[in-house]
Design an enzyme around this catalytic site. Sequence first.
Site, short mmCIF file in Angstrom:
data_model
loop_
_atom_site.label_atom_id
_atom_site.label_comp_id
_atom_site.label_asym_id
_atom_site.label_seq_id
_atom_site.Cartn_x
_atom_site.Cartn_y
_atom_site.Cartn_z
N SER A 175 0.84 -1.19 0.00
CA SER A 175 0.00 0.00 0.00
C SER A 175 0.87 1.24 0.00
O SER A 175 2.03 1.20 0.43
CB SER A 175 -0.89 0.01 1.25
OG SER A 175 -1.53 1.26 1.42
N TYR A 189 -2.71 -0.86 9.83
CA TYR A 189 -2.59 -1.09 8.39
C TYR A 189 -1.19 -0.73 7.89
O TYR A 189 -0.56 -1.50 7.16
CB TYR A 189 -3.64 -0.24 7.67
CG TYR A 189 -3.78 -0.53 6.21
CD1 TYR A 189 -4.39 -1.70 5.77
CD2 TYR A 189 -3.31 0.36 5.25
CE1 TYR A 189 -4.52 -1.96 4.42
CE2 TYR A 189 -3.45 0.11 3.90
CZ TYR A 189 -4.06 -1.06 3.49
OH TYR A 189 -4.19 -1.33 2.15
#
Length: 258
Positions: A141, A154
């Site tokens: 990401s 995350y």
Amino acid sequence: MLLRDKVAVITGAGPGLGRTLARLMAAEGARVVVAARTAATVERTAAEVPGARAVVADVSRHDDVERLADLVAERFGGADVLVNAAFPGSHRRNVLDMTEADLAAWRAAVDIAAYGTLLACRFIAPHMVARGSGAIVNVTSMSSRAGYAGRSDYAAGKAAVHLLSHCLADELGPYGVRVNCVAPGWIASEVLDDWMRARAAAEGATFEEIRARDVSAMALRRIATEEDVARAVIYLASDQARSVTGATLDVNAGQHFS
């Protein structure tokens, strides 16, 4: 076709990007094995992809991943491609506000992203090593290199995968196995639209105003789609990227440069 006769294992093959990956990889000629924690989810994905095999597996559980690897070995003789796309949803909590339940959720999120990727590579890559070829693509990401408030679970999980990929590229390269990452930014979806609507309501603005403001900060003036990300994964999984390893391909429409 870029993946003709390749056996591709996709973890995290639920709705969204995982399902799009399965569909497009099959269209490129791959025989696809899809894995996810929820039976109904993974079976729905398999039903939408011709010839796909569904396996219920929690990638953070050693026994589940070893069973997945054994099934792929028995049915296909091992995988040519492994795509690690499993990730947890972030619950958006600042560290100093975390309760005991939040701390447990943080740890579980990192287990799914980082330890789950490690386990999948540990048990599926040996068949690639024995064959002398293979490609692993880990979906990370933009957050793996730029953290934001409330998203530490995350970010930490994806950052771990990012550097794990470097280590694996160095370890497996001598055996002909490549390891790379695709790092998306925002991906066009109803979830993203709902978040923009919530921000618009909080700021007293319209959805269109918030979206236009966000998109104007992106170099390409648009938001990447699931297919955009999946095509990048397919490139790195294919022989067209045969000299690419240890790399991260950003797919964020110019939202973040690294």
